[in-house]
Design an enzyme around this catalytic site. Structure first.
Site, PDB file in Angstrom:
ATOM      1  N   SER A 146      56.277  45.134  37.019  1.00 41.74           N
ATOM      2  CA  SER A 146      55.296  45.567  36.025  1.00 41.74           C
ATOM      3  C   SER A 146      56.046  46.118  34.816  1.00 41.74           C
ATOM      4  CB  SER A 146      54.439  46.685  36.632  1.00 41.74           C
ATOM      5  OG  SER A 146      53.625  47.284  35.648  1.00 41.74           O
ATOM      6  N   TYR A 159      53.511  55.006  40.893  1.00 44.05           N
ATOM      7  CA  TYR A 159      53.490  53.555  40.610  1.00 44.05           C
ATOM      8  C   TYR A 159      54.794  53.174  39.904  1.00 44.05           C
ATOM      9  CZ  TYR A 159      51.645  48.988  39.107  1.00 44.05           C
ATOM     10  OH  TYR A 159      51.445  47.637  38.907  1.00 44.05           O
TER      11      TYR A 159
HETATM   12  P1  NDP Z   1      44.518  42.426  42.465  1.00 44.15           P
HETATM   13  O1  NDP Z   1      43.983  43.727  42.957  1.00 44.15           O
HETATM   14  O2  NDP Z   1      43.565  41.448  41.866  1.00 44.15           O
HETATM   15  O3  NDP Z   1      45.326  41.700  43.638  1.00 44.15           O
HETATM   16  C1  NDP Z   1      46.053  42.381  44.612  1.00 44.15           C
HETATM   17  C2  NDP Z   1      46.248  41.454  45.791  1.00 44.15           C
HETATM   18  O4  NDP Z   1      47.020  42.138  46.798  1.00 44.15           O
HETATM   19  C3  NDP Z   1      44.938  41.050  46.441  1.00 44.15           C
HETATM   20  O5  NDP Z   1      44.988  39.673  46.739  1.00 44.15           O
HETATM   21  C4  NDP Z   1      44.902  41.860  47.721  1.00 44.15           C
HETATM   22  O6  NDP Z   1      44.184  41.133  48.709  1.00 44.15           O
HETATM   23  C5  NDP Z   1      46.384  41.921  48.046  1.00 44.15           C
HETATM   24  N1  NDP Z   1      46.687  42.998  48.988  1.00 44.15           N
HETATM   25  C6  NDP Z   1      46.353  44.307  48.895  1.00 44.15           C
HETATM   26  N2  NDP Z   1      46.788  44.971  49.971  1.00 44.15           N
HETATM   27  C7  NDP Z   1      47.412  44.051  50.774  1.00 44.15           C
HETATM   28  C8  NDP Z   1      48.057  44.119  52.024  1.00 44.15           C
HETATM   29  N3  NDP Z   1      48.193  45.279  52.688  1.00 44.15           N
HETATM   30  N4  NDP Z   1      48.577  42.987  52.555  1.00 44.15           N
HETATM   31  C9  NDP Z   1      48.456  41.800  51.904  1.00 44.15           C
HETATM   32  N5  NDP Z   1      47.871  41.687  50.698  1.00 44.15           N
HETATM   33  C10 NDP Z   1      47.351  42.794  50.143  1.00 44.15           C
HETATM   34  O7  NDP Z   1      45.648  42.812  41.430  1.00 44.15           O
HETATM   35  P2  NDP Z   1      46.678  41.962  40.529  1.00 44.15           P
HETATM   36  O8  NDP Z   1      46.517  40.529  40.739  1.00 44.15           O
HETATM   37  O9  NDP Z   1      46.593  42.516  39.186  1.00 44.15           O
HETATM   38  O10 NDP Z   1      48.056  42.464  41.157  1.00 44.15           O
HETATM   39  C11 NDP Z   1      49.072  41.636  41.630  1.00 44.15           C
HETATM   40  C12 NDP Z   1      50.417  42.275  41.333  1.00 44.15           C
HETATM   41  O11 NDP Z   1      50.603  42.362  39.944  1.00 44.15           O
HETATM   42  C13 NDP Z   1      50.594  43.688  41.889  1.00 44.15           C
HETATM   43  O12 NDP Z   1      51.881  43.808  42.453  1.00 44.15           O
HETATM   44  C14 NDP Z   1      50.474  44.550  40.649  1.00 44.15           C
HETATM   45  O13 NDP Z   1      51.170  45.773  40.772  1.00 44.15           O
HETATM   46  C15 NDP Z   1      51.074  43.642  39.607  1.00 44.15           C
HETATM   47  N6  NDP Z   1      50.713  43.967  38.219  1.00 44.15           N
HETATM   48  C16 NDP Z   1      49.415  43.837  37.787  1.00 44.15           C
HETATM   49  C17 NDP Z   1      49.083  44.201  36.494  1.00 44.15           C
HETATM   50  C18 NDP Z   1      47.676  44.148  35.973  1.00 44.15           C
HETATM   51  O14 NDP Z   1      47.417  44.679  34.882  1.00 44.15           O
HETATM   52  N7  NDP Z   1      46.741  43.537  36.677  1.00 44.15           N
HETATM   53  C19 NDP Z   1      50.104  44.685  35.556  1.00 44.15           C
HETATM   54  C20 NDP Z   1      51.415  44.765  36.105  1.00 44.15           C
HETATM   55  C21 NDP Z   1      51.695  44.409  37.382  1.00 44.15           C
HETATM   56  P3  NDP Z   1      43.415  41.735  49.988  1.00 44.15           P
HETATM   57  O15 NDP Z   1      42.669  42.946  49.534  1.00 44.15           O
HETATM   58  O16 NDP Z   1      42.546  40.596  50.387  1.00 44.15           O
HETATM   59  O17 NDP Z   1      44.481  42.018  51.008  1.00 44.15           O
END
Ligand code: NDP
Length: 250
Positions: A146, A159
């Site tokens: 990030s 974070y």
């Molecule tokens: P989302 O919340 O849309 O996606 C997060 C994903 O992680 C979901 O598919 C969720 O699925 C999965 N997840 C959560 N807990 C678990 C677990 N214990 N095991 C397996 N899967 C898990 O967020 P983003 O797509 O935005 O985030 C993706 C990445 O991008 C993260 O690492 C985030 O820190 C990073 N990021 C995002 C930014 C943004 O602005 N959106 C900016 C910078 C970085 P489920 O609940 O079905 O398990």
């Protein structure tokens, strides 16, 4: 039309929404067979249906080391190899350190750090094998960090800690395996329109909304494109780090 990832197998964690979902679709569009991991099976199944082709649904909690390892092993057993891993599952629970609910810190550390480590550990032998064997002659581990892995802010301490950790781990591992043609890279997105902020406490979500008011955020597809760019470079070229902000984000 031939895809740039024809014959390759990719595993994407956190594929049930946001960046992971878009990445799985983009990698599949380049011809990769994709294994998609997350906890919400219904969302993964809907995605698999949309993608079609050779897609493997892996209902997985990556914070459980056994489940993380099983997801990797099933990918190799059922899809035959492992060329690309997108270590994307993550959670962002912002707020002041003072008086923070410790449970939020635990969730970030266990997912953003430990889950990512478990997947990397299980995947590494297979990525090294793919880099030796494949016609590509190279394999890719893409860790999703990030902007918060480079710029610390008040209200984002833990974070920041997790994403700083992702960057340090990735650079160390990069040096360890790059000579064997496993490319370890990080993508550092700025604000992307996903479900990530849905998990914030109400007052923090409102603060965040104010901070980004009027700004056009990135779409998940923008980051998916960055990931595809990294993993489709020629064997001689490793993109170690991609920092991608919305144009209007300071
Ligand atoms: P989302 O919340 O849309 O996606 C997060 C994903 O992680 C979901 O598919 C969720 O699925 C999965 N997840 C959560 N807990 C678990 C677990 N214990 N095991 C397996 N899967 C898990 O967020 P983003 O797509 O935005 O985030 C993706 C990445 O991008 C993260 O690492 C985030 O820190 C990073 N990021 C995002 C930014 C943004 O602005 N959106 C900016 C910078 C970085 P489920 O609940 O079905 O398990």
């Amino acid at each position: 039309m031939a895809g740039r990832l024809d014959g390759a197998v990719a595993l994407v964690t956190g594929a049930s929404s946001g960046i992971g979902e878009a990445a799985a679709e983009a990698l599949a569009a380049e011809g990769a067979s994709v294994a998609i991991a997350a906890r919400r099976r219904d969302r993964l199944e809907a995605l698999a249906e949309r993608i079609g082709g050779r897609t493997l649904v892996l209902e997985t909690d990556v914070t459980d080391q056994g489940q993380a390892q099983a997801a990797v092993e099933r990918t190799v057993a059922e899809l035959g190899r492992l060329d690309v891993v997108v270590n994307n599952a993550g959670v962002m629970l912002l707020g002041p350190i003072e008086g923070a609910p410790i449970e939020e810190w635990d969730r970030m550390v266990t997912l953003n750090v430990q889950g990512l480590l478990y997947v990397a550990h299980a995947a590494l032998p297979h990525l090294l094998a793919a880099a030796e064997d494949s016609s590509r002659g190279v394999a890719d581990l893409v860790n999703i960090s990030s902007v918060a892995g480079r710029v610390a802010r008040s209200g984002s301490g833990v974070y920041n800690l997790t994403k700083w950790g992702v960057n340090a781990f990735s650079e160390s591992l990069r040096q360890e395996v790059t000579g064997r043609h496993v490319r370890v890279g990080i993508v550092e997105p700025g604000a992307v329109a996903t479900e990530l902020r849905d998990h914030l406490r109400d007052e923090i979500r409102e603060q965040q909304a104010k901070r980004f008011e009027g700004m056009e955020p990135l779409e998940s597809e923008d980051i998916a494109e960055a990931i595809v760019y990294m993993v489709t470079r020629p064997r001689r070229m490793a993109v170690n780090e991609l920092l991608v902000r919305p144009t209007e984000q300071e």
